[in-house]
Design an enzyme around this catalytic site. Sequence first.
Site, PDB file in Angstrom:
ATOM      1  N   GLU A   1     -24.625  -0.809 -37.764  1.00  0.00           N
ATOM      2  CA  GLU A   1     -25.839  -0.516 -36.993  1.00  0.00           C
ATOM      3  C   GLU A   1     -25.561  -0.411 -35.501  1.00  0.00           C
ATOM      4  O   GLU A   1     -26.063   0.489 -34.832  1.00  0.00           O
ATOM      5  CB  GLU A   1     -26.907  -1.606 -37.224  1.00  0.00           C
TER       6      GLU A   1
ATOM      7  N   ASP B   1     -25.107  -4.373 -41.406  1.00  0.00           N
ATOM      8  CA  ASP B   1     -26.050  -4.828 -40.384  1.00  0.00           C
ATOM      9  C   ASP B   1     -25.595  -6.232 -39.991  1.00  0.00           C
ATOM     10  O   ASP B   1     -25.714  -7.175 -40.765  1.00  0.00           O
ATOM     11  CB  ASP B   1     -27.481  -4.859 -40.946  1.00  0.00           C
TER      12      ASP B   1
ATOM     13  N   ILE C   1     -26.723  -8.433 -37.847  1.00  0.00           N
ATOM     14  CA  ILE C   1     -27.863  -9.363 -37.934  1.00  0.00           C
ATOM     15  C   ILE C   1     -29.072  -8.543 -38.359  1.00  0.00           C
ATOM     16  O   ILE C   1     -29.567  -7.705 -37.599  1.00  0.00           O
ATOM     17  CB  ILE C   1     -28.165 -10.073 -36.598  1.00  0.00           C
ATOM     18  N   ASP C   2     -29.525  -8.769 -39.570  1.00  0.00           N
ATOM     19  CA  ASP C   2     -30.778  -8.141 -39.988  1.00  0.00           C
ATOM     20  C   ASP C   2     -31.865  -9.194 -39.778  1.00  0.00           C
ATOM     21  O   ASP C   2     -31.730 -10.339 -40.239  1.00  0.00           O
ATOM     22  CB  ASP C   2     -30.724  -7.710 -41.457  1.00  0.00           C
TER      23      ASP C   2
ATOM     24  N   THR D   1     -33.176  -9.336 -36.343  1.00  0.00           N
ATOM     25  CA  THR D   1     -32.767  -9.748 -34.984  1.00  0.00           C
ATOM     26  C   THR D   1     -33.913 -10.430 -34.241  1.00  0.00           C
ATOM     27  O   THR D   1     -33.697 -11.396 -33.495  1.00  0.00           O
ATOM     28  CB  THR D   1     -32.256  -8.519 -34.185  1.00  0.00           C
TER      29      THR D   1
ATOM     30  N   ASP E   1     -29.947  -1.548 -43.413  1.00  0.00           N
ATOM     31  CA  ASP E   1     -30.961  -2.570 -43.712  1.00  0.00           C
ATOM     32  C   ASP E   1     -31.079  -2.799 -45.219  1.00  0.00           C
ATOM     33  O   ASP E   1     -31.503  -3.864 -45.656  1.00  0.00           O
ATOM     34  CB  ASP E   1     -32.344  -2.142 -43.191  1.00  0.00           C
TER      35      ASP E   1
HETATM   36  C1  IPD Z   1     -35.139  -4.574 -38.912  1.00  0.00           C
HETATM   37  C2  IPD Z   1     -35.669  -5.569 -39.920  1.00  0.00           C
HETATM   38  C3  IPD Z   1     -37.166  -5.419 -40.082  1.00  0.00           C
HETATM   39  C4  IPD Z   1     -37.531  -4.017 -40.461  1.00  0.00           C
HETATM   40  C5  IPD Z   1     -36.971  -2.989 -39.515  1.00  0.00           C
HETATM   41  C6  IPD Z   1     -35.453  -3.190 -39.371  1.00  0.00           C
HETATM   42  P1  IPD Z   1     -32.975  -5.327 -37.495  1.00  0.00           P
HETATM   43  O1  IPD Z   1     -33.728  -4.675 -38.799  1.00  0.00           O
HETATM   44  O2  IPD Z   1     -35.039  -5.397 -41.161  1.00  0.00           O
HETATM   45  O3  IPD Z   1     -37.636  -6.253 -41.090  1.00  0.00           O
HETATM   46  O4  IPD Z   1     -38.951  -3.926 -40.423  1.00  0.00           O
HETATM   47  O5  IPD Z   1     -37.236  -1.701 -40.027  1.00  0.00           O
HETATM   48  O6  IPD Z   1     -34.963  -2.271 -38.436  1.00  0.00           O
HETATM   49  O7  IPD Z   1     -33.357  -4.489 -36.327  1.00  0.00           O
HETATM   50  O8  IPD Z   1     -33.462  -6.717 -37.353  1.00  0.00           O
HETATM   51  O9  IPD Z   1     -31.531  -5.213 -37.824  1.00  0.00           O
END
Ligand code: IPD
Length: 295
Positions: free
Chosen positions: A77, A96, A98-99, A101, A233
């Site tokens: 990412e 990813d 950190i999913d 964040t 994600d």
């Molecule tokens: C996000 C999270 C969030 C989702 C967003 C993602 P990130 O990823 O998974 O739940 O609603 O579409 O982008 O930015 O924390 O890696």
Amino acid sequence: MAKKLTGEELRKIEQHLIEFLKTDIGPILKNASGTKFDSYDEKVNDVDLVTVVDKKVETLIRKFAEENYPEIKFIGEESLSKDERFDLEDPTFIVDPIDGTTNFIHGFPFSCTSIGVAQGGKPVIGCVYNPHLNQLFHASLGNGAYLNDEPINIEKRTLSLKKSIIGFEGGSEREDGKGTNFTKKFDTYRKLLSDRGAFIHGFRSLGSAAMNICYVSIGYMDAYWEGGCWAWDVCAGWCILNEAGGKIVGGNPGQWNIPINNRSYLAVRGGLVDDDEQEKFIQDFWGFVEGALKY
Ligand code: IPD
């Protein structure tokens, strides 16, 4: 075309990733989350956030991947280049760091590292580690799904839209007004929750796509619907969900077969009483989608 990984090779890589996540990556997230961490950058807009920890963790994972598996491509990412391709035919790590964040910054314990591998356009390995709750979900194609050391084998329970708990996310795309994805999403949520609509049991918002999909895998939630996510994600969670008997289709009506980077998704649990429950659930859900999401 690169050499295809066999089932045994996938299992070995999965095991290697588990050890790497536990020893090298988990402690970094655990120690840096929340109040101990107070600076971040905004990406596309004010609510699309990234921290130095996201970047540091992605660098470590890329180093691990390049040193141990130079034949496998890498998409992350935080280091995505503009010409990155998402056909994902050749074996490719999809990462990813950190999913969740936003959760990570706020200290809400639903941030995780999500490492998937795709080949032939499908997810074939998934490892999702939330060190705050000590939950490591993992799977590889044909080898089953696990939470920590236990196989995921959810109890059978009738799946129906009306009696469901569904994960929804606002996401970071918040453009309001007629016809926007944001408006379509919230109109759909209202119809699903309303006593004049599907009147479902409830909704949950965990703030991490990977955690949402993993919680569908273990049957804590019946489904998860979202638009705006990317391949990193969903790839790892998707493999885990498939191996646990669940299914992912597109977020828009009629999208039965989708590429990994479809951007909108409906994930549905396994543990069915009747085989046709998943298909019926998906059709019923799509009937409440208020206008097609466009990305
Ligand atoms: C996000 C999270 C969030 C989702 C967003 C993602 P990130 O990823 O998974 O739940 O609603 O579409 O982008 O930015 O924390 O890696």
